[in-house]
Enzyme design. Structure first.
Site, mmCIF file in Angstrom:
data_model
loop_
_atom_site.group_PDB
_atom_site.id
_atom_site.type_symbol
_atom_site.label_atom_id
_atom_site.label_comp_id
_atom_site.label_asym_id
_atom_site.label_seq_id
_atom_site.Cartn_x
_atom_site.Cartn_y
_atom_site.Cartn_z
ATOM 1 N N PHE A 1 92.128 6.028 -1.146
ATOM 2 C CA PHE A 1 90.913 5.660 -1.467
ATOM 3 C C PHE A 1 90.472 5.962 -2.926
ATOM 4 C CE2 PHE A 1 86.285 5.862 -2.505
ATOM 5 C CZ PHE A 1 85.795 4.706 -1.849
ATOM 6 N N GLN B 1 84.531 10.862 2.844
ATOM 7 C CA GLN B 1 84.236 11.116 4.349
ATOM 8 C C GLN B 1 85.067 10.294 5.136
ATOM 9 O OE1 GLN B 1 80.274 11.821 5.767
ATOM 10 N NE2 GLN B 1 79.557 12.226 3.716
ATOM 11 N N MET C 1 78.129 8.534 -1.217
ATOM 12 C CA MET C 1 79.311 9.028 -0.684
ATOM 13 C C MET C 1 80.210 8.051 0.388
ATOM 14 S SD MET C 1 79.417 12.931 0.742
ATOM 15 C CE MET C 1 77.747 13.676 0.200
ATOM 16 N N PRO C 2 81.412 7.840 -0.134
ATOM 17 C CA PRO C 2 82.324 6.710 0.823
ATOM 18 C C PRO C 2 82.652 7.244 2.059
ATOM 19 C CG PRO C 2 83.754 7.528 -0.894
ATOM 20 C CD PRO C 2 82.157 8.153 -1.267
ATOM 21 N N MET C 3 82.511 6.525 3.338
ATOM 22 C CA MET C 3 82.949 6.934 4.597
ATOM 23 C C MET C 3 83.797 5.816 5.029
ATOM 24 S SD MET C 3 80.701 7.188 8.238
ATOM 25 C CE MET C 3 79.693 8.586 7.362
#
Length: 65
Positions: free
Chosen positions: A28, A40, A1-3
């Protein structure tokens, strides 16, 4: 998951924060792919007295403009 982590001066309204996280999420997904649900965003508010640039606290820097 990208944050995505954002550090910024304290004081933005909930509406401003809501708009920011929406825009960051959309940017994004548009540029890197994925789904909005996977992105996130963490907002960290910092007081001007805890942030410095060039050796000077932001709280002691005259406003620009």
């Amino acid at each position: 998951m990208p944050m995505i982590q954002v550090q910024m001066y304290a004081g933005r309204s909930p509406d401003q924060k809501r708009a920011l996280v929406k825009a960051l999420t959309e940017a994004f997904v548009t540029t890197a792919g994925g789904t909005p649900q996977a992105v996130q965003v963490v907002l960290q508010e910092v007081e001007k007295s805890d942030w410095a640039t060039g050796g000077v606290l932001a709280s002691e820097t005259p406003p620009k403009g």
